[in-house]
Scaffold this motif. Structure first.
Motif, mmCIF file in Angstrom:
data_model
loop_
_atom_site.group_PDB
_atom_site.id
_atom_site.type_symbol
_atom_site.label_atom_id
_atom_site.label_comp_id
_atom_site.label_asym_id
_atom_site.label_seq_id
_atom_site.Cartn_x
_atom_site.Cartn_y
_atom_site.Cartn_z
ATOM 1 N N VAL A 1 6.980 127.409 19.004
ATOM 2 C CA VAL A 1 8.425 127.192 19.172
ATOM 3 C C VAL A 1 8.638 126.388 20.445
ATOM 4 C CG1 VAL A 1 10.673 128.301 19.456
ATOM 5 C CG2 VAL A 1 8.967 129.304 17.927
ATOM 6 N N ASN A 2 9.390 125.311 20.343
ATOM 7 C CA ASN A 2 9.458 124.324 21.420
ATOM 8 C C ASN A 2 10.542 124.579 22.467
ATOM 9 O OD1 ASN A 2 7.482 122.942 19.857
ATOM 10 N ND2 ASN A 2 9.117 122.135 18.590
ATOM 11 N N PHE A 3 11.133 125.759 22.433
ATOM 12 C CA PHE A 3 12.191 126.098 23.382
ATOM 13 C C PHE A 3 11.959 127.504 23.919
ATOM 14 C CE2 PHE A 3 13.913 122.691 20.878
ATOM 15 C CZ PHE A 3 14.543 121.894 21.830
ATOM 16 N N PRO A 4 12.599 127.866 25.038
ATOM 17 C CA PRO A 4 12.355 129.172 25.659
ATOM 18 C C PRO A 4 12.864 130.325 24.797
ATOM 19 C CG PRO A 4 13.473 127.657 27.176
ATOM 20 C CD PRO A 4 13.552 127.047 25.820
ATOM 21 N N HIS B 1 6.530 127.106 23.839
ATOM 22 C CA HIS B 1 6.052 126.015 24.691
ATOM 23 C C HIS B 1 7.254 125.103 24.952
ATOM 24 C CE1 HIS B 1 1.661 126.827 24.395
ATOM 25 N NE2 HIS B 1 2.027 127.404 23.259
ATOM 26 N N ALA B 2 8.014 125.437 26.006
ATOM 27 C CA ALA B 2 9.296 124.779 26.248
ATOM 28 C C ALA B 2 9.172 123.610 27.211
ATOM 29 C CB ALA B 2 10.296 125.796 26.792
ATOM 30 N N GLY B 3 10.188 122.749 27.154
ATOM 31 C CA GLY B 3 10.300 121.656 28.108
ATOM 32 C C GLY B 3 10.397 120.297 27.455
ATOM 33 N N ALA B 4 11.023 119.366 28.175
ATOM 34 C CA ALA B 4 11.163 117.968 27.744
ATOM 35 C C ALA B 4 11.855 117.863 26.389
ATOM 36 C CB ALA B 4 9.805 117.273 27.717
ATOM 37 N N GLY B 5 12.900 118.671 26.196
ATOM 38 C CA GLY B 5 13.660 118.591 24.958
ATOM 39 C C GLY B 5 12.857 118.973 23.729
ATOM 40 N N GLY B 6 11.812 119.762 23.902
ATOM 41 C CA GLY B 6 10.980 120.195 22.790
ATOM 42 C C GLY B 6 9.691 119.413 22.655
ATOM 43 N N ALA B 7 9.537 118.330 23.425
ATOM 44 C CA ALA B 7 8.369 117.453 23.283
ATOM 45 C C ALA B 7 7.070 118.141 23.688
ATOM 46 C CB ALA B 7 8.567 116.180 24.103
ATOM 47 N N ILE B 8 7.120 118.999 24.705
ATOM 48 C CA ILE B 8 5.903 119.665 25.170
ATOM 49 C C ILE B 8 5.295 120.519 24.050
ATOM 50 C CG2 ILE B 8 5.046 121.478 26.707
ATOM 51 C CD1 ILE B 8 6.870 120.320 28.880
ATOM 52 N N GLY B 9 6.130 121.253 23.361
ATOM 53 C CA GLY B 9 5.646 122.070 22.256
ATOM 54 C C GLY B 9 5.120 121.244 21.101
ATOM 55 N N MET B 10 5.755 120.110 20.831
ATOM 56 C CA MET B 10 5.289 119.254 19.736
ATOM 57 C C MET B 10 3.909 118.667 20.045
ATOM 58 S SD MET B 10 7.611 119.612 17.481
ATOM 59 C CE MET B 10 7.377 118.347 16.230
ATOM 60 N N VAL B 11 3.693 118.261 21.277
ATOM 61 C CA VAL B 11 2.383 117.736 21.674
ATOM 62 C C VAL B 11 1.318 118.817 21.494
ATOM 63 C CG1 VAL B 11 1.000 116.904 23.611
ATOM 64 C CG2 VAL B 11 3.307 116.020 23.264
ATOM 65 N N TYR B 12 1.637 120.023 21.934
ATOM 66 C CA TYR B 12 0.700 121.136 21.801
ATOM 67 C C TYR B 12 0.383 121.408 20.329
ATOM 68 C CZ TYR B 12 -1.063 125.930 21.874
ATOM 69 O OH TYR B 12 -1.822 127.062 21.685
ATOM 70 N N ALA C 1 0.624 119.396 17.771
ATOM 71 C CA ALA C 1 -0.094 118.280 17.150
ATOM 72 C C ALA C 1 -1.588 118.346 17.418
ATOM 73 C CB ALA C 1 0.466 116.955 17.646
ATOM 74 N N ARG C 2 -1.974 118.985 18.517
ATOM 75 C CA ARG C 2 -3.381 119.043 18.910
ATOM 76 C C ARG C 2 -4.119 120.271 18.377
ATOM 77 N NH1 ARG C 2 -2.322 117.094 25.185
ATOM 78 N NH2 ARG C 2 -1.897 114.888 24.695
ATOM 79 N N GLN C 3 -3.432 121.094 17.583
ATOM 80 C CA GLN C 3 -4.071 122.286 17.025
ATOM 81 C C GLN C 3 -4.890 121.935 15.782
ATOM 82 O OE1 GLN C 3 -3.782 125.200 18.958
ATOM 83 N NE2 GLN C 3 -2.930 123.518 20.162
ATOM 84 N N PRO C 4 -5.894 122.737 15.460
ATOM 85 C CA PRO C 4 -6.725 122.452 14.288
ATOM 86 C C PRO C 4 -5.882 122.394 13.006
ATOM 87 C CG PRO C 4 -7.714 124.173 15.637
ATOM 88 C CD PRO C 4 -6.337 123.954 16.181
ATOM 89 N N PRO C 5 -6.157 121.430 12.134
ATOM 90 C CA PRO C 5 -5.376 121.298 10.888
ATOM 91 C C PRO C 5 -5.906 122.224 9.793
ATOM 92 C CG PRO C 5 -6.944 119.501 11.039
ATOM 93 C CD PRO C 5 -7.104 120.311 12.304
ATOM 94 N N ASP C 6 -5.835 123.524 10.058
ATOM 95 C CA ASP C 6 -6.399 124.490 9.113
ATOM 96 C C ASP C 6 -5.327 125.360 8.460
ATOM 97 O OD1 ASP C 6 -5.634 126.003 11.284
ATOM 98 O OD2 ASP C 6 -7.653 126.663 11.833
ATOM 99 N N GLY C 7 -4.057 125.084 8.765
ATOM 100 C CA GLY C 7 -2.979 125.864 8.173
ATOM 101 C C GLY C 7 -2.618 127.113 8.951
ATOM 102 N N TYR C 8 -3.295 127.351 10.071
ATOM 103 C CA TYR C 8 -3.026 128.563 10.846
ATOM 104 C C TYR C 8 -2.120 128.306 12.052
ATOM 105 C CZ TYR C 8 -6.211 131.194 7.954
ATOM 106 O OH TYR C 8 -6.797 131.830 6.881
ATOM 107 N N THR C 9 -1.686 127.076 12.233
ATOM 108 C CA THR C 9 -0.694 126.746 13.257
ATOM 109 C C THR C 9 0.387 125.896 12.616
ATOM 110 O OG1 THR C 9 -2.337 126.756 15.039
ATOM 111 C CG2 THR C 9 -0.263 125.618 15.473
ATOM 112 N N PHE C 10 1.626 126.212 12.904
ATOM 113 C CA PHE C 10 2.749 125.401 12.442
ATOM 114 C C PHE C 10 3.817 125.404 13.514
ATOM 115 C CE2 PHE C 10 3.523 129.706 11.084
ATOM 116 C CZ PHE C 10 4.901 129.901 11.135
ATOM 117 N N THR C 11 4.764 124.501 13.393
ATOM 118 C CA THR C 11 5.795 124.388 14.424
ATOM 119 C C THR C 11 7.158 124.154 13.807
ATOM 120 O OG1 THR C 11 6.357 123.324 16.541
ATOM 121 C CG2 THR C 11 5.600 121.881 14.763
ATOM 122 N N MET C 12 8.182 124.381 14.617
ATOM 123 C CA MET C 12 9.563 124.122 14.200
ATOM 124 C C MET C 12 10.074 122.875 14.909
ATOM 125 S SD MET C 12 13.009 126.416 14.801
ATOM 126 C CE MET C 12 12.767 127.592 13.479
#
Length: 321
Positions: A35-38, A67-78, A80-91
């Protein structure tokens, strides 16, 4: 059959059961929801409601990581770098999934780094001022902004968020200059409106409703085309004379790019089941959001339409991170 054809068929036969088996066994352990916000904001609240129902559908725990900060960008970067195995997703929100890439060179690319799953909700905002504010209507606030250019300010959860861009659209539509003050999250900005350190903010209704009801905030307008049932006495921006200011935040679900198609299909199937739950729909409605699910292509189309809408104001006003 040629030797090459035989080998190709053998490889396909070997691979297909493996992926099918992986999808059948998935998920076999808890999933991580970025989640990209506090904690405490509307996005976090909505994420936890959705995560709980998705976990019930899967029969696995959903672990929320903020993972908050930069209008949600920090969480999106994090994410994007997770393994593409279906066990991580984001909003994704309007800011993190749509407008951030328009404002600055981001360390993530929504088209290359993420796999769209579904839009899960949209929801207009309510424009509020502190109880001590002299402004009773949006028209009064605009009149003051015209009389004193640059004196008034508005807050947001960061550059490129809906609150930021709605304020930019207000400046454009009303031909005024209200100063933007970005925060790490919308909750912090709202706190400063409550403390009368900020003049106004366009905020998701669930964050503002308790304070409106207690008399600590005053609602000036609702950014939807029709009134909100929970804010029945609050006029829309259309009623205030600014149809250009109709807009809504959005919440969508994305997987890191490269998740195997059978696993992504299983994830989306569970998402649809979760989003069709009547209790979840009511909870989202209480938050001022319309629960929904779309196809991955439907999400892409929505992103394209919103990109065109907000891209104009970003370009014209030279908004940058």
């Amino acid at each position: 059959m040629t030797r090459r054809g035989f080998l190709a068929a053998a490889l396909l036969a070997a691979a297909s059961p493996r992926w099918a088996g992986a999808a059948d066994a998935y998920p076999s352990r808890p999933l991580k929801f970025v989640v990209n916000f506090p904690p405490g904001g509307a996005a976090d609240t909505m994420a936890r409601i959705f995560g709980q129902k998705l976990g019930e559908t899967f029969g696995q725990a959903i672990i929320v990581e903020n993972h908050a900060g930069a209008g949600g960008a920090i969480g999106m970067v994090y994410a994007a770098r997770q393994p593409p195995d279906g066990y991580t997703f984001t909003m994704g929100t309007l800011g993190s999934a749509i407008t951030q890439p328009l404002i600055s060179q981001m360390a993530y690319d929504m088209n290359k780094d993420f796999m769209p799953v579904s839009l899960i909700a949209t929801g207009p905002a309510v424009v509020v001022v502190g109880a001590a504010s002299p402004y009773k209507t949006l028209q009064e606030l605009v009149a003051a902004a015209r009389a004193y250019p640059g004196k008034l300010n508005y807050g947001s959860g960061g550059i490129g968020t809906f609150a930021h861009l709605w304020g930019a659209m207000l400046n454009d539509a009303a031909h005024v200059k209200i100063t933007h003050v970005p925060y790490k999250g919308g909750a912090q900005a709202l706190n400063d409106v409550l403390a009368n350190r900020l003049d106004l903010i366009a905020v998701d209704p669930p964050a503002a409703l308790p304070h409106i009801r207690s008399g600590n905030l005053r609602a000036l307008a609702y950014t939807g085309a029709q009134r909100n049932a929970h804010l029945a006495n609050v006029p829309t921006v259309v009623e205030a004379g600014y149809k250009e200011l109709v807009g809504a935040n959005c919440w969508s679900i994305w997987l890191p790019a490269g998740v195997p198609a059978p696993v992504a299909a299983r994830f989306r199937q569970a998402l649809v089941t979760a989003m069709d739950d009547p209790v979840l729909k009511q909870k989202f409605s209480d938050l001022g959001a319309d629960a929904m699910h779309t196809t991955p292509d439907g999400l892409r189309q929505y992103v394209a339409a919103e990109t065109a809408k907000y891209g104009r104001i970003i370009k014209e006003q030279g908004i940058k991170a």
